[in-house]
Scaffold this motif. Structure first.
Motif, PDB file in Angstrom:
ATOM      1  N   ARG A  21       0.825  -1.213   0.000  1.00  0.00           N
ATOM      2  CA  ARG A  21       0.000   0.000   0.000  1.00  0.00           C
ATOM      3  C   ARG A  21       0.858   1.260   0.000  1.00  0.00           C
ATOM      4  O   ARG A  21       0.584   2.211  -0.719  1.00  0.00           O
ATOM      5  N   SER A  25       0.305   3.573  -3.188  1.00  0.00           N
ATOM      6  CA  SER A  25      -0.356   4.820  -2.813  1.00  0.00           C
ATOM      7  C   SER A  25       0.489   6.029  -3.186  1.00  0.00           C
ATOM      8  O   SER A  25      -0.036   7.058  -3.605  1.00  0.00           O
ATOM      9  N   CYS A  82      -8.295  10.908   3.627  1.00  0.00           N
ATOM     10  CA  CYS A  82      -7.794   9.595   4.004  1.00  0.00           C
ATOM     11  C   CYS A  82      -6.271   9.623   3.885  1.00  0.00           C
ATOM     12  O   CYS A  82      -5.734   9.977   2.832  1.00  0.00           O
ATOM     13  N   ASN A  88      -6.534   2.823   2.856  1.00  0.00           N
ATOM     14  CA  ASN A  88      -6.992   3.038   1.486  1.00  0.00           C
ATOM     15  C   ASN A  88      -8.351   3.717   1.496  1.00  0.00           C
ATOM     16  O   ASN A  88      -9.136   3.531   2.429  1.00  0.00           O
ATOM     17  N   GLN A  90     -11.761   3.378   0.082  1.00  0.00           N
ATOM     18  CA  GLN A  90     -12.549   2.321  -0.544  1.00  0.00           C
ATOM     19  C   GLN A  90     -14.029   2.624  -0.383  1.00  0.00           C
ATOM     20  O   GLN A  90     -14.517   2.757   0.734  1.00  0.00           O
ATOM     21  N   ASN A  91     -14.706   2.755  -1.499  1.00  0.00           N
ATOM     22  CA  ASN A  91     -16.149   3.017  -1.494  1.00  0.00           C
ATOM     23  C   ASN A  91     -16.516   4.220  -0.632  1.00  0.00           C
ATOM     24  O   ASN A  91     -17.487   4.191   0.109  1.00  0.00           O
ATOM     25  N   ASN A  93     -14.981   5.356   1.951  1.00  0.00           N
ATOM     26  CA  ASN A  93     -14.542   5.226   3.342  1.00  0.00           C
ATOM     27  C   ASN A  93     -13.038   5.023   3.397  1.00  0.00           C
ATOM     28  O   ASN A  93     -12.436   4.479   2.470  1.00  0.00           O
ATOM     29  N   CYS A  94     -12.442   5.421   4.517  1.00  0.00           N
ATOM     30  CA  CYS A  94     -11.001   5.277   4.707  1.00  0.00           C
ATOM     31  C   CYS A  94     -10.734   4.114   5.651  1.00  0.00           C
ATOM     32  O   CYS A  94     -11.319   4.043   6.732  1.00  0.00           O
ATOM     33  N   THR A  95      -9.838   3.220   5.250  1.00  0.00           N
ATOM     34  CA  THR A  95      -9.481   2.082   6.114  1.00  0.00           C
ATOM     35  C   THR A  95      -8.371   2.443   7.093  1.00  0.00           C
ATOM     36  O   THR A  95      -8.032   1.637   7.945  1.00  0.00           O
TER      37      THR A  95
END
Length: 129
Positions: A21, A25, A82, A88, A90-91, A93-95
């Protein structure tokens, strides 16, 4: 035998850094920041630095043996971002961790020296709101 695992690592004697990542990234970070000048330079006179690439991207690095806690000018538009190093987008949202950039472009940047990756990266394509 070459294989990929669910955590994006790979087997068969391969390391596959391009799948980490932090690497992929920052490839996206570079693509977003390309052509924009280094602005809003900050350093602590030692091993903590931060800067923006125009109003498109911001990075902060802590290579000191103590934590970094600083209000910094990011150059970014206000909103929630994020951190592309800790997670990441994703959709929508931030993981990973989320950073709030205020109307004046400033954000509280906190990076512990004990973090696995003592670096933070934000850019406009990783904006949540």
């Amino acid at each position: 035998m070459f294989s990929f695992f669910s955590d994006d690592s790979c087997g068969g004697g391969w390391v596959c850094e391009h799948r980490w990542r932090q690497i992929y990234s920052f490839v996206q970070f570079r693509n977003v920041a390309w052509g924009y000048p280094v602005e809003n330079w900050w350093d602590n006179g030692n091993n903590q630095i931060a800067f923006s690439r125009g109003n498109k991207a911001f990075v902060a690095i802590n290579n000191d043996d103590y934590s970094m806690e600083q209000w910094l000018q990011t150059g970014l538009p206000a909103g929630e971002y994020c951190d592309i190093i800790s997670g990441n987008l994703q959709n929508g949202n931030c993981t990973g961790r989320q950073i709030t950039v205020y109307e004046d472009g400033k954000a509280m940047i906190s990076i512990a020296n004990s973090e696995q990756d003592p670096i933070l990266g934000l850019h406009v394509e990783a904006k949540l709101s």
